[in-house]
Design an enzyme around this catalytic site. Structure first.
Site, PDB file in Angstrom:
ATOM      1  N   GLY A   8     -38.750  -6.954 -14.273  1.00 45.83           N
ATOM      2  CA  GLY A   8     -38.935  -8.367 -14.630  1.00 45.83           C
ATOM      3  C   GLY A   8     -39.076  -8.522 -16.142  1.00 45.83           C
ATOM      4  N   GLY A  11     -38.639 -11.959 -18.015  1.00 45.74           N
ATOM      5  CA  GLY A  11     -39.472 -13.100 -17.637  1.00 45.74           C
ATOM      6  C   GLY A  11     -40.492 -13.486 -18.698  1.00 45.74           C
ATOM      7  N   GLN A  12     -41.286 -14.491 -18.376  1.00 43.50           N
ATOM      8  CA  GLN A  12     -42.262 -15.019 -19.344  1.00 43.50           C
ATOM      9  C   GLN A  12     -43.194 -13.914 -19.831  1.00 43.50           C
ATOM     10  OE1 GLN A  12     -45.349 -17.574 -17.846  1.00 43.50           O
ATOM     11  NE2 GLN A  12     -45.834 -18.437 -19.846  1.00 43.50           N
ATOM     12  N   ASP A  53     -32.325  -4.486  -8.951  1.00 42.15           N
ATOM     13  CA  ASP A  53     -32.841  -5.509  -8.062  1.00 42.15           C
ATOM     14  C   ASP A  53     -34.017  -4.861  -7.326  1.00 42.15           C
ATOM     15  OD1 ASP A  53     -33.387  -7.184  -5.988  1.00 42.15           O
ATOM     16  OD2 ASP A  53     -31.278  -7.472  -5.391  1.00 42.15           O
ATOM     17  N   TYR A 142     -46.141 -19.046  -2.667  1.00 42.44           N
ATOM     18  CA  TYR A 142     -46.518 -18.225  -3.823  1.00 42.44           C
ATOM     19  C   TYR A 142     -47.859 -17.526  -3.543  1.00 42.44           C
ATOM     20  CZ  TYR A 142     -47.710 -17.349  -8.789  1.00 42.44           C
ATOM     21  OH  TYR A 142     -48.057 -16.794  -9.990  1.00 42.44           O
ATOM     22  N   LYS A 146     -48.976 -13.602  -3.042  1.00 44.25           N
ATOM     23  CA  LYS A 146     -49.973 -12.974  -3.923  1.00 44.25           C
ATOM     24  C   LYS A 146     -51.083 -12.293  -3.116  1.00 44.25           C
ATOM     25  CE  LYS A 146     -48.061 -13.733  -7.860  1.00 44.25           C
ATOM     26  NZ  LYS A 146     -47.340 -12.577  -8.448  1.00 44.25           N
ATOM     27  N   ILE A 172     -50.439 -18.992 -17.823  1.00 42.20           N
ATOM     28  CA  ILE A 172     -50.235 -18.239 -19.063  1.00 42.20           C
ATOM     29  C   ILE A 172     -49.437 -19.101 -20.042  1.00 42.20           C
ATOM     30  CG2 ILE A 172     -49.289 -16.146 -20.102  1.00 42.20           C
ATOM     31  CD1 ILE A 172     -51.524 -15.546 -18.128  1.00 42.20           C
TER      32      ILE A 172
HETATM   33  N1  SER Z   1     -48.411 -19.877 -13.635  1.00 38.71           N
HETATM   34  C1  SER Z   1     -48.386 -19.735 -12.203  1.00 38.71           C
HETATM   35  C2  SER Z   1     -47.789 -20.923 -11.560  1.00 38.71           C
HETATM   36  O1  SER Z   1     -48.129 -22.013 -11.956  1.00 38.71           O
HETATM   37  C3  SER Z   1     -49.761 -19.523 -11.672  1.00 38.71           C
HETATM   38  O2  SER Z   1     -50.029 -18.181 -11.526  1.00 38.71           O
HETATM   39  O3  SER Z   1     -47.025 -20.792 -10.666  1.00 38.71           O
END
Ligand code: SER
Length: 320
Positions: A8, A11-12, A53, A142, A146, A172
């Site tokens: 990843g 990514g951010q 992947d 999500y 997690k 973040i």
């Molecule tokens: N930044 C994430 C979101 O908003 C939270 O963990 O999906």
């Protein structure tokens, strides 16, 4: 000597974490792995990379074998709002990918870092001063990934001794790679819009408090936890960590202090609002402080000054 694989890396978090890991452990010892989105030239040119992947077991295994990897930062995931539209993709990347990583880690004796999130909590969790160990019944896909990820990581540690560790990141805030489709993204976008247009339309309502963190602290959290003495860790998957908690009014006022003409309006997105309402207002991160010395350095004011400076410079150079 560490040989690190960052899954990843475009990514951010991955884009900044990869560069920091290369600074600390040497460019050639940190392999940047990505799938569809290419990372920046900085990443591609400063060290090795692989196109993999994470949902393909052989691709993860081959990368680990080829580069003699001992530590995996497994960051591939879909963020919360986008995962509500693509639940199956969120599960595939978040969980099938993680099982592959943990299996490969078991076979090749790798340590694994996989971020969890404030999204691992839900509305039956105590939302103020959210304890480290508490009820976790999230209402989003999500969050489901997690919580399952936390459980899988602890399972592989207890059952097979895989050195799996994790933090529950808050929103973040960063200025290198934009997040995509998260509920907390507004706290990034507000800075870009303040610099570009002096105004911002907020998708969350006044009074919606959420935990947040500036990227340099998020990166330190991951690396410091992976460097921590394992004998001190009573928890593993996953530690509450936070730097600050604010609602949209508070961050808007912090921006106004620096850019007095800034104006914020509201146009509440019901999907994001429902998600935000089910997440903690502020977490208790004392276990992270006690067990591995978590100690963030940025607060809202210092983060705001730095964000506006960096984004302002990019804007002047025509990079936005
Ligand atoms: N930044 C994430 C979101 O908003 C939270 O963990 O999906």
């Amino acid at each position: 000597m560490k040989n690190i694989l960052v899954i990843g890396a475009a990514g951010q978090i991955g884009s900044e974490l990869t560069m920091e890991l290369r600074k600390r452990y040497g460019n050639n010892n940190v392999v940047a792995a990505f799938r569809k989105t290419k990372p920046s030239d900085d990443i591609l040119k400063s060290g090795p990379f692989e196109i993999i992947d994470a949902t393909n077991f052989d691709q993860v295994k081959n990368a680990v074998k080829k580069h003699n990897i001992d530590t995996i930062y497994n960051l591939a995931a879909l963020l919360s709002a986008v995962a509500e539209n693509k639940p199956q993709a969120a599960w595939n990347v978040g969980i099938n990918g993680l099982v592959n990583v943990l299996e490969v880690a078991r076979e090749y004796n790798c340590a694994v870092f996989t971020p969890s999130s404030i999204g691992a909590f839900g509305s039956s969790t105590p939302l103020d001063n959210t304890p480290q160990d508490t009820i976790q019944r999230p209402s989003t896909m999500y969050g489901v990934t997690k919580v399952a990820g936390e459980l899988l990581s602890d399972y592989y540690f207890k059952r097979f001794g895989v050195d799996a560790r994790s933090v529950r990141y808050p929103g973040i805030i960063s200025n290198v790679t934009l997040p995509g489709g998260g509920t907390t993204d507004y706290a990034v976008e507000i800075y870009y819009e303040a610099v570009k247009n002096k105004k911002f339309t907020c998708p969350l309502a006044k009074g919606t408090f959420l935990d947040m963190m500036y990227m340099p602290d998020a990166i330190n959290a991951a690396i410091d936890l992976m460097e921590a003495d394992p004998s001190k860790l009573k928890h593993r998957n996953s530690f509450n960590v936070t730097s600050m908690s604010f609602d949209p009014e508070i961050i808007a006022n912090a921006v106004k202090k620096e850019i007095p003409e800034f104006v914020m309006n509201y146009d509440v997105d019901p999907v994001k609002q429902a998600i935000a309402d089910s997440w903690p207002n502020n977490m208790d991160d004392s276990c992270a402080k006690e067990e591995w010395g978590w100690n963030p350095s940025f607060n809202l004011e210092t983060m705001t000054k730095d964000m506006l400076k960096v984004i302002g410079e990019k804007h002047k150079k025509g990079l936005l």
